[in-house]
Design a protein around this motif. Structure first.
Motif, PDB file in Angstrom:
ATOM      1  N   TYR A 327      -5.998  31.178  10.263  1.00 21.67           N
ATOM      2  CA  TYR A 327      -6.218  31.195   8.816  1.00 21.67           C
ATOM      3  C   TYR A 327      -7.424  30.332   8.436  1.00 21.67           C
ATOM      4  O   TYR A 327      -8.184  30.673   7.541  1.00 21.67           O
ATOM      5  CB  TYR A 327      -4.966  30.704   8.067  1.00 21.67           C
ATOM      6  CG  TYR A 327      -3.790  31.666   8.110  1.00 21.67           C
ATOM      7  CD1 TYR A 327      -3.935  32.953   8.620  1.00 21.67           C
ATOM      8  CD2 TYR A 327      -2.544  31.282   7.626  1.00 21.67           C
ATOM      9  CE1 TYR A 327      -2.862  33.824   8.670  1.00 21.67           C
ATOM     10  CE2 TYR A 327      -1.466  32.157   7.657  1.00 21.67           C
ATOM     11  CZ  TYR A 327      -1.628  33.421   8.185  1.00 21.67           C
ATOM     12  OH  TYR A 327      -0.564  34.270   8.216  1.00 21.67           O
ATOM     13  N   PHE A 331     -10.195  33.162   8.239  1.00 28.69           N
ATOM     14  CA  PHE A 331     -10.080  33.484   6.812  1.00 28.69           C
ATOM     15  C   PHE A 331     -10.724  32.435   5.926  1.00 28.69           C
ATOM     16  O   PHE A 331     -10.793  32.593   4.711  1.00 28.69           O
ATOM     17  CB  PHE A 331      -8.592  33.615   6.421  1.00 28.69           C
ATOM     18  CG  PHE A 331      -7.924  34.858   6.950  1.00 28.69           C
ATOM     19  CD1 PHE A 331      -8.662  35.908   7.471  1.00 28.69           C
ATOM     20  CD2 PHE A 331      -6.537  34.984   6.896  1.00 28.69           C
ATOM     21  CE1 PHE A 331      -8.038  37.056   7.948  1.00 28.69           C
ATOM     22  CE2 PHE A 331      -5.904  36.128   7.363  1.00 28.69           C
ATOM     23  CZ  PHE A 331      -6.654  37.163   7.891  1.00 28.69           C
ATOM     24  N   VAL A 355      -2.603  40.653   3.308  1.00 28.82           N
ATOM     25  CA  VAL A 355      -4.038  40.650   3.636  1.00 28.82           C
ATOM     26  C   VAL A 355      -4.384  41.912   4.434  1.00 28.82           C
ATOM     27  O   VAL A 355      -5.435  42.526   4.222  1.00 28.82           O
ATOM     28  CB  VAL A 355      -4.413  39.381   4.438  1.00 28.82           C
ATOM     29  CG1 VAL A 355      -5.859  39.461   4.920  1.00 28.82           C
ATOM     30  CG2 VAL A 355      -4.205  38.135   3.580  1.00 28.82           C
ATOM     31  N   ALA A 362      -8.222  37.545   1.835  1.00 31.76           N
ATOM     32  CA  ALA A 362      -7.539  36.369   2.390  1.00 31.76           C
ATOM     33  C   ALA A 362      -7.401  35.236   1.377  1.00 31.76           C
ATOM     34  O   ALA A 362      -6.305  34.709   1.179  1.00 31.76           O
ATOM     35  CB  ALA A 362      -8.262  35.884   3.640  1.00 31.76           C
TER      36      ALA A 362
END
Ligand code: ADP
Ligand code: MG
Length: 506
Positions: A327, A331, A355, A362
């Motif tokens: 993440y 992202f 997502v 994101a």
């Protein structure tokens, strides 16, 4: 570092956890009976001759259960033993028909050896918690004392379901190695980490409320700076984070008080009483049970090849720690957002479903989840991602949220309208965000002609403010934007409004 101030000085807590998780498998560890013992199943309907300990019945090791243990071992970065054994741990209790529990010997390597998990330490930095071992064993049956005034009953459905016991490590030879749990909060974070690893891997539901995760809590205290460990007590069978934290704190304060009054702590087994928030001695060391462990003659040593470990390693899904890194790195989420979205595997699955691999979603999805959705836990089914209306409450799905942020991104609606649609969904409005927008005429006005009319109108009606703006009070831009938005019932595209106003007032 978490410390407790006593009368004579400052103390630190040393904590060791022995966590039991109920392992998911179709059948029990040594028999073919179903391992699904949930309360809706009638008592004593999932019991083989082995589970009932009929004379002459022999256990047969369930290889899937072994795979589960290996999987979990890999999930906690542990060594997998090539050879381990089963032993009989003997004690007498009606919930144990065999008169012993098949476990792995305490003094020999179990299937899962030394490993570690990472948690957030109390100082906010990552902290490694070392794990000594994880071993396989059978669960006991369940005694029922509340069904009859003078009789007790035993339900054998759970008898023989596999447990994995995970024990944290305390480096007694090297007390400066501080990779162990030192506060009630760290204990909770460690247990949550174990829970999420088990869930991500499908090894266990690890649910304390449902009893598929429980912990024995070892606690000792020592003055800050002391180099050796002192005597610990063990509080048995804890089944809630809240009580575990309370028990640790109570036990630590109790021990500190004993030391400060010149006494010594004895290595007792304690019981915690949630109603009074106290611990009492369940049995003292002198009365400690001698389990007379001996090798189980019915079971061969468990041999595990490298090929088997590697085969399982290849099937490992992403673990929560790796999800968090993804993440942040893929992202571009902040540490905080990534941590919130990986608090449980269900949350990260929900987020990933929304997502759906589209990187542009994101950040907006993360923002919506953390600042809006998390405030309404009753409105999303984090576990099943189901839609529909439950108890008059609209369930918001990953698709709903994805559609909403896409509509903002494509300028179909503005942020304010999205919020209105979101609130309508919370209030039970059915239909997709598109359908709701249509139904309530919430299309954003991007048509510059319509916006220009409103802008001109606002400029014409506020000559004083226009004068002030032109003489340098550019902060008034917000005032004009607000008025144009009002004139268009909040439907104008704010970016277009801003640009046009700046130009015209310029
Ligand atoms: P037992 O065999 O009596 O269950 P273990 O050696 O398996 O004892 O230890 C059980 C747990 O207690 C482990 O997590 C260990 O790290 C922890 N532990 C051992 N000594 C201490 C101590 N002095 N203070 C706190 N925890 C301890
Ligand atoms: Mg132990």
């Amino acid at each position: 570092m978490f410390t407790i101030k006593g009368k004579t000085g400052t103390w630190e807590i040393v904590i060791g956890l022995e966590t039991h998780i109920e392992v998911l498998s179709n059948s029990k560890i040594f028999s073919g009976a179903s391992a699904d013992y949930n309360p809706s199943v009638a008592p004593n309907t999932q019991v083989s001759m082995v589970d009932a300990a009929m004379p002459g019945m022999l256990p047969v090791l369930n290889e899937y259960c072994v795979d589960q243990a290996i999987k979990f071992g890999l999930g906690i970065n542990a060594e997998i033993s090539h050879r381990s054994k089963f032993a009989r741990k003997q004690y007498f209790y009606p919930d144990l028909p065999q008169g012993y529990q098949i476990s792995q010997p305490a003094e020999e390597p179990p299937i899962v050896g030394r490993g570690w998990v990472e948690i957030m330490g109390d100082d906010g930095n990552p902290k490694k918690i070392l794990i000594e071992r994880a071993h396989m064993e059978q669960d006991a049956a369940k005694n029922k004392h509340d069904m009859h005034p003078t009789k007790s009953f035993v339900d054998l459905n759970r008898s023989g379901v596999m447990l994995l016991e995970i024990v944290t490590f305390l480096d007694t030879k090297n007390p400066e190695n501080n990779s162990y749990i030192t506060s009630p909060d760290e204990a909770e974070r460690y247990l949550r980490q174990i829970r999420e690893i088990a869930r991500a891997l499908g090894v266990s539901k690890a649910n304390m409320e449902e009893g598929s995760m429980r912990a024995d809590v070892n606690v000792s205290v020592r003055p800050v700076g002391e180099k050796t460990f002192r005597t610990r007590t063990e509080t048995k069978n804890m089944v809630s984070f809240k009580f575990i934290k309370a028990a640790i704190e109570y036990e630590a304060r109790r021990q500190i008080e004993i030391y400060e009054n010149g006494g010594t702590v004895s290595q007792d087994t304690m019981r915690y009483h949630p109603d009074d928030n106290i611990t009492t001695v369940m049995r003292s060391k002198e009365n400690a049970l001698d389990y007379r462990y001996f090798p189980d003659p019915d079971l061969l040593p468990l041999i595990i090849t490298d090929e088997r470990v590697e085969r399982i390693r290849k099937t490992m899904p992403e673990l929560p720690s790796a999800t968090r890194v993804r993440y942040i790195e893929k992202f571009g989420l902040s540490e905080y957002d990534a941590t919130r979205l990986t608090e449980t595997v269900d949350i990260s699955h929900w987020y990933d479903a929304a997502v759906d691999g589209k990187a542009e979603r994101a950040k907006p999805i993360a923002n919506w989840m953390i600042s809006e959705l998390f405030a309404h836990p009753e409105n999303y089914d984090i576990e099943n991602q189901k839609s529909g209306v439950v108890d008059g409450m609209r369930i918001i799905t990953p698709n709903d949220l994805a559609e909403l942020v896409d509509m903002i991104a494509s300028a179909e609606i503005n942020g304010k309208q999205a919020k209105e649609i979101f609130i309508k969904m919370l209030d039970g409005e059915s239909g997709t965000p598109h359908e709701i927008a249509d139904k309530f005429g919430m299309k954003q006005i991007t048509d510059t002609g319509a916006i220009e009319t409103a802008v001109d109108e606002v400029i014409k009606n506020n000559p004083a403010q226009v004068e002030q703006y032109k003489s340098g009070k550019t902060g008034l831009l917000g005032f004009f934007v607000g008025n144009v938005m009002k004139a268009t019932s909040g439907k104008a595209n704010p970016a277009v409004v801003n640009e046009m106003l700046t130009k015209k007032l310029g």
